[in-house]
Design an enzyme around this catalytic site. Structure first.
Site, PDB file in Angstrom:
ATOM      1  N   LYS A   1     -11.938  -6.413  -2.356  1.00 32.18           N
ATOM      2  CA  LYS A   1     -10.632  -6.166  -1.722  1.00 32.18           C
ATOM      3  C   LYS A   1     -10.851  -4.960  -0.807  1.00 32.18           C
ATOM      4  CE  LYS A   1      -7.318  -3.854  -1.416  1.00 32.18           C
ATOM      5  NZ  LYS A   1      -6.895  -3.163  -0.129  1.00 32.18           N
TER       6      LYS A   1
ATOM      7  N   GLY B   1      -5.807  -7.785   1.674  1.00 35.38           N
ATOM      8  CA  GLY B   1      -4.454  -7.545   1.177  1.00 35.38           C
ATOM      9  C   GLY B   1      -4.214  -6.073   0.933  1.00 35.38           C
TER      10      GLY B   1
ATOM     11  N   GLY C   1      -3.411  -2.616  -1.376  1.00 43.39           N
ATOM     12  CA  GLY C   1      -3.876  -2.074  -2.646  1.00 43.39           C
ATOM     13  C   GLY C   1      -2.884  -2.344  -3.764  1.00 43.39           C
TER      14      GLY C   1
ATOM     15  N   GLY D   1      -5.177  -5.248  -4.673  1.00 41.91           N
ATOM     16  CA  GLY D   1      -6.060  -4.273  -5.331  1.00 41.91           C
ATOM     17  C   GLY D   1      -5.735  -4.158  -6.811  1.00 41.91           C
TER      18      GLY D   1
ATOM     19  N   GLU E   1     -15.692   6.490  -6.879  1.00 45.62           N
ATOM     20  CA  GLU E   1     -16.227   7.415  -5.871  1.00 45.62           C
ATOM     21  C   GLU E   1     -15.013   7.976  -5.156  1.00 45.62           C
ATOM     22  OE1 GLU E   1     -17.161   9.325  -3.165  1.00 45.62           O
ATOM     23  OE2 GLU E   1     -17.706   7.567  -1.985  1.00 45.62           O
TER      24      GLU E   1
HETATM   25  P1  NDP Z   1      -6.472   4.856  -1.216  1.00 44.75           P
HETATM   26  O1  NDP Z   1      -7.145   5.470  -2.372  1.00 44.75           O
HETATM   27  O2  NDP Z   1      -5.041   4.513  -1.339  1.00 44.75           O
HETATM   28  O3  NDP Z   1      -7.225   3.498  -0.777  1.00 44.75           O
HETATM   29  C1  NDP Z   1      -8.514   3.082  -1.113  1.00 44.75           C
HETATM   30  C2  NDP Z   1      -8.521   1.607  -1.481  1.00 44.75           C
HETATM   31  O4  NDP Z   1      -7.769   1.404  -2.687  1.00 44.75           O
HETATM   32  C3  NDP Z   1      -7.865   0.694  -0.438  1.00 44.75           C
HETATM   33  O5  NDP Z   1      -8.515  -0.560  -0.421  1.00 44.75           O
HETATM   34  C4  NDP Z   1      -6.463   0.573  -0.982  1.00 44.75           C
HETATM   35  O6  NDP Z   1      -5.747  -0.510  -0.464  1.00 44.75           O
HETATM   36  C5  NDP Z   1      -6.741   0.438  -2.459  1.00 44.75           C
HETATM   37  N1  NDP Z   1      -5.604   0.720  -3.339  1.00 44.75           N
HETATM   38  C6  NDP Z   1      -4.495   1.477  -3.072  1.00 44.75           C
HETATM   39  N2  NDP Z   1      -3.681   1.480  -4.138  1.00 44.75           N
HETATM   40  C7  NDP Z   1      -4.239   0.703  -5.086  1.00 44.75           C
HETATM   41  C8  NDP Z   1      -3.872   0.301  -6.404  1.00 44.75           C
HETATM   42  N3  NDP Z   1      -2.736   0.715  -6.962  1.00 44.75           N
HETATM   43  N4  NDP Z   1      -4.707  -0.508  -7.106  1.00 44.75           N
HETATM   44  C9  NDP Z   1      -5.870  -0.928  -6.557  1.00 44.75           C
HETATM   45  N5  NDP Z   1      -6.259  -0.597  -5.323  1.00 44.75           N
HETATM   46  C10 NDP Z   1      -5.482   0.209  -4.586  1.00 44.75           C
HETATM   47  O7  NDP Z   1      -6.707   5.794   0.040  1.00 44.75           O
HETATM   48  P2  NDP Z   1      -5.794   5.926   1.345  1.00 44.75           P
HETATM   49  O8  NDP Z   1      -6.252   4.912   2.289  1.00 44.75           O
HETATM   50  O9  NDP Z   1      -4.337   5.912   1.027  1.00 44.75           O
HETATM   51  O10 NDP Z   1      -6.173   7.402   1.829  1.00 44.75           O
HETATM   52  C11 NDP Z   1      -5.481   8.526   1.279  1.00 44.75           C
HETATM   53  C12 NDP Z   1      -6.405   9.678   1.013  1.00 44.75           C
HETATM   54  O11 NDP Z   1      -7.441   9.258   0.110  1.00 44.75           O
HETATM   55  C13 NDP Z   1      -7.181  10.192   2.214  1.00 44.75           C
HETATM   56  O12 NDP Z   1      -6.456  11.100   2.959  1.00 44.75           O
HETATM   57  C14 NDP Z   1      -8.359  10.837   1.544  1.00 44.75           C
HETATM   58  O13 NDP Z   1      -8.020  12.114   1.081  1.00 44.75           O
HETATM   59  C15 NDP Z   1      -8.640   9.932   0.378  1.00 44.75           C
HETATM   60  N6  NDP Z   1      -9.698   8.943   0.665  1.00 44.75           N
HETATM   61  C16 NDP Z   1     -10.931   9.170   0.193  1.00 44.75           C
HETATM   62  C17 NDP Z   1     -11.954   8.304   0.504  1.00 44.75           C
HETATM   63  C18 NDP Z   1     -13.321   8.511  -0.002  1.00 44.75           C
HETATM   64  O14 NDP Z   1     -14.258   8.018   0.620  1.00 44.75           O
HETATM   65  N7  NDP Z   1     -13.520   9.159  -1.119  1.00 44.75           N
HETATM   66  C19 NDP Z   1     -11.750   7.153   1.367  1.00 44.75           C
HETATM   67  C20 NDP Z   1     -10.392   6.956   1.777  1.00 44.75           C
HETATM   68  C21 NDP Z   1      -9.432   7.836   1.445  1.00 44.75           C
HETATM   69  P3  NDP Z   1      -4.874  -0.265   0.890  1.00 44.75           P
HETATM   70  O15 NDP Z   1      -5.841  -0.263   1.979  1.00 44.75           O
HETATM   71  O16 NDP Z   1      -3.944  -1.406   0.956  1.00 44.75           O
HETATM   72  O17 NDP Z   1      -4.141   1.034   0.714  1.00 44.75           O
END
Ligand code: NDP
Length: 464
Positions: A170, A201, A203, A207, A245
């Site tokens: 996902k 889709g 998260g 997700g 991670e």
């Molecule tokens: P998220 O943690 O929300 O997203 C990462 C992934 O998880 C996406 O595929 C997301 O889907 C999915 N996801 C979100 N909610 C759920 C859930 N309840 N159950 C399962 N999967 C889920 O990161 P954001 O994109 O909202 O970014 C926010 C902050 O997170 C950033 O500002 C940064 O600080 C941090 N971040 C850290 C990363 C890293 O590499 N460690 C990478 C990205 C973000 P969807 O795309 O639909 O939201």
């Protein structure tokens, strides 16, 4: 931009279960470039069933044959490098040279490393009167973020396939087109049907359904600590394996004897790369009091080269733009000194943030503690080496870092005392085999190289 209107499940593109779609937006000009289906629990269930059905056959495939398929996948990714780079630029907004070198280039390296590891890894070992078998965990649910759309996918899928696991992915809703391209590459590489499956889709819906599905044996997640914590709790309740991670607030420690100009220039480039959207970015620069102002001036000069829309792209979406600008405002409010950039958007169109440098940042400030995920550097002053260590270790995170010393020996002595998973010594180079992952709240488990492969294995011991 080409977009599939179905899910890649069981070796074919199938219609999505529901009618909803997600618009994909180019963050550089805010234009919609395509639509992908918004997966539901029904799509996830179909994908997990396909992965389960494919698992026994793939697990029993000799490692050398699995290695051959991964090598074929690497070759397709290499052959389609330009298309991948163009797609990442279109949906992430990164400048094309960065997309070519990093977003399209690194996954080829990583896939190649797993083609070699699958062939050479010891899936069986002798221990006294026991033979220990290292067997694939089963079906992997991979949930990836948007910041390195293809790398994050390959860093999970390649080791999972090398181990003999099957996968349901996902990807982030902001960058699904790169994930669709990856599914095409899997198909072209001739992986058996069901070994890799893609459900696009949100998260909250797809997700969550994947993380909760009882047919998933291991959830591998990269993203925010907030979501990671929830996924860890869900997996814990089901006694399911989990790899997380998460975020970072890594320190770039410049010791008194280091080459200051080099350390500052490399440090600024590290933070500004990918518009600061790198979990391992060295967002805190630590400099001794004596050379502090010199470092601040060098950083201000270095950051001026990052002209928005040219050398540095936008951040991924309007929400992230607002979030990062909010952090910059918070830094000013809390008394940090703005030496470059600021909260104002540098361009009218696109989700751009001004490359920003703060001086006089103290360890207790929000911008010294929280992950900003934008082009924002905080420069902190330390009194002596023990003070530098206290500051470096003084956050909830521990993902990466850098140490610059008069020589490697001095830098390594400091790095040994850091609570963090990866440290670059005097500008050390990226190594696709080095384990990557966090101490403390930066995560659980490791990606890349043999350590990344072992995450997808479980052990069975036979006594003779
Ligand atoms: P998220 O943690 O929300 O997203 C990462 C992934 O998880 C996406 O595929 C997301 O889907 C999915 N996801 C979100 N909610 C759920 C859930 N309840 N159950 C399962 N999967 C889920 O990161 P954001 O994109 O909202 O970014 C926010 C902050 O997170 C950033 O500002 C940064 O600080 C941090 N971040 C850290 C990363 C890293 O590499 N460690 C990478 C990205 C973000 P969807 O795309 O639909 O939201």
């Amino acid at each position: 931009m080409k977009a599939h209107d179905g899910m890649y499940i069981g070796g074919e593109w199938r219609p999505a279960a529901g009618p909803d779609t997600i618009a994909v937006v180019n963050p550089a000009d805010e234009q919609v470039i395509g639509h992908v289906p918004a997966g539901t629990a029904e799509d996830v269930d179909a994908a997990v069933r396909a992965a389960r059905a494919a698992f026994p056959g793939w697990a029993a495939t000799p490692p050398a044959e699995r290695a051959g398929r991964i090598a074929a996948l690497r070759d397709v990714l290499a052959a389609r490098k330009d298309e991948i780079a163009g797609t990442v630029t279109a949906e992430l907004g990164s400048p094309l040279p960065l997309s070519q070198a990093v977003h399209a280039g690194v996954p080829v390296l990583v896939a190649g490393s797993y083609a070699e590891l699958a062939a050479s890894y010891a899936f069986e070992e002798k221990l006294g009167n026991s033979t220990v078998l290292l067997e694939p965990v089963g079906v992997v649910g991979a949930i990836t973020p948007w910041n390195y759309p293809l790398h994050q996918i390959v860093a999970k899928v390649a080791p999972a396939l090398a181990a003999g696991c099957t996968v349901v992915l996902k990807p982030a809703e902001d960058t699904p087109l790169t994930a669709q391209l990856f599914a095409e590459a899997v198909h072209e590489a001739g992986l058996p049907a069901g070994v890799f499956n893609l459900v696009t889709g949100t998260g909250a819906v797809a997700g969550q359904a994947l993380a909760e599905h009882e047919g998933v044996d291991l959830v591998s997640f990269t993203g925010s600590t907030a979501v990671g914590r929830r996924i860890g709790a869900t997996a814990g309740a089901a006694v399911k394996r989990v790899a997380l991670e998460l975020g970072g607030k890594s320190a770039n420690v410049i010791l008194p004897g280091a080459d200051l100009a080099k350390a500052v220039n490399v440090g600024v480039a590290n933070v500004m790369s990918n518009s600061g959207q790198t979990c391992s970015a060295w967002t805190r620069m630590l400099v001794d009091a004596e050379r502090y102002e010199e470092a601040v001036a060098l950083a201000a000069t270095a950051v001026a080269k990052y002209v928005p829309g040219e050398r540095i792209g936008p951040v991924v979406n309007a929400e992230q733009q607002a979030r990062v600008r909010g952090y910059i405002e918070k830094g000013v409010e809390e008394g940090a000194r703005l030496v470059a950039g600021g909260p104002e958007a540098p361009r009218e169109q696109g989700y751009y943030v001004s490359p920003t440098v703060f001086a006089d940042v103290t360890p207790d400030m929000t911008i010294a503690q929280e992950e900003i995920f934008g082009p924002v550097l905080s420069i902190l002053r330390y009194e002596d080496v023990d003070d530098a260590l206290r500051i470096a270790n003084g956050t909830v995170y521990g993902l990466a870092g850098a140490v610059w010393g008069a020589d490697d020996e001095e830098a390594v002595a400091f790095a040994r005392r850091m609570d963090t998973g990866q440290v670059d010594i005097n500008g050390g180079r990226f190594n696709p085999l080095a384990p990557f992952g966090g101490y403390k709240q930066s995560g659980v488990g490791r990606e890349l190289g043999p350590h990344g492969l072992s995450e997808y294995l479980q052990t069975k011991s036979l006594q003779f």
